[in-house]
Design an enzyme around this catalytic site. Structure first.
Site, PDB file in Angstrom:
ATOM      1  CD  GLU A 138      36.796  66.569  47.300  1.00 59.05           C
ATOM      2  OE1 GLU A 138      37.089  67.523  48.032  1.00 59.05           O
ATOM      3  OE2 GLU A 138      35.621  66.240  47.037  1.00 59.05           O
ATOM      4  CG  HIS A 195      31.690  65.613  48.885  1.00 54.12           C
ATOM      5  ND1 HIS A 195      32.243  66.090  50.043  1.00 54.12           N
ATOM      6  CD2 HIS A 195      30.364  65.883  48.972  1.00 54.12           C
ATOM      7  CE1 HIS A 195      31.293  66.630  50.797  1.00 54.12           C
ATOM      8  NE2 HIS A 195      30.146  66.502  50.162  1.00 54.12           N
ATOM      9  CB  CYS A 209      36.698  64.090  50.531  1.00 54.24           C
ATOM     10  SG  CYS A 209      35.071  64.014  49.735  1.00 54.24           S
ATOM     11  CB  CYS A 223      34.453  67.510  53.563  1.00 51.61           C
ATOM     12  SG  CYS A 223      34.083  65.845  52.958  1.00 51.61           S
TER      13      CYS A 223
END
Length: 160
Positions: A79, A77, A107, A104
């Site tokens: 992040e 992801h 993360c 999410c």
């Protein structure tokens, strides 16, 4: 006399996150992230994509099918990429994260551990999911602020 129609810090950093999302090869969801220090200096950027060394053309990009035949087991992801891409110390004490999609739960754990103190997000399209509810719960427990980016409709055209 100075120009008065310049963009705000929030617009600038969310714009960087949005531009970073354009690097994603994901056919369905492109996410970008920009981590900014308390002095308004960009510390790192990231976007969602396959881990280094995993050839994009050899990896699954679909959303359906068995776990090992979809992207979800593989994609890193935005992040997390931004946190891992940083070349300084691993401490983002009092930093802000600008991200185009609310983080999410996985993360969120990395964000908390890294020292980031505020999240400014674009979309919260998964707001009712367990993942997002878990993220918000962890952020609330740890005092990490989060707020939706407030767009005023400013449009910037880039000719690349």
């Amino acid at each position: 006399m100075k120009r008065n129609d310049y963009i705000s810090w929030d617009q600038y950093f969310m714009g960087i996150a949005m531009l970073s999302a354009e690097r994603s090869k994901d056919p369905n969801t492109q996410v970008g992230a920009c981590i900014v220090g308390p002095d308004n200096r960009i510390l790192s950027v990231g976007y969602n994509g396959m881990p280094q060394g995993c050839e994009d053309d050899d990896m699954p990009w679909g959303r359906d099918g068995a776990a090992l035949e979809s992207k979800y087991m593989f994609v890193c992801h935005a992040e997390l990429n931004a946190i891992l891409n940083y070349r300084g110390s691993r401490n983002f004490k009092d930093a802000r994260l600008y991200v185009t999609l609310f983080p999410c739960n996985e993360c969120a754990k990395a964000i908390i551990q890294s020292g980031i103190k505020e999240i400014i997000y674009g979309s919260d399209k998964y707001h009712g999911t367990d993942s997002t509810l878990a993220s918000k719960r962890m952020f609330d427990l740890t005092g990490i602020k989060y707020r939706r980016f407030e767009s005023d409709g400013t449009t910037i055209n880039l000719n690349l």
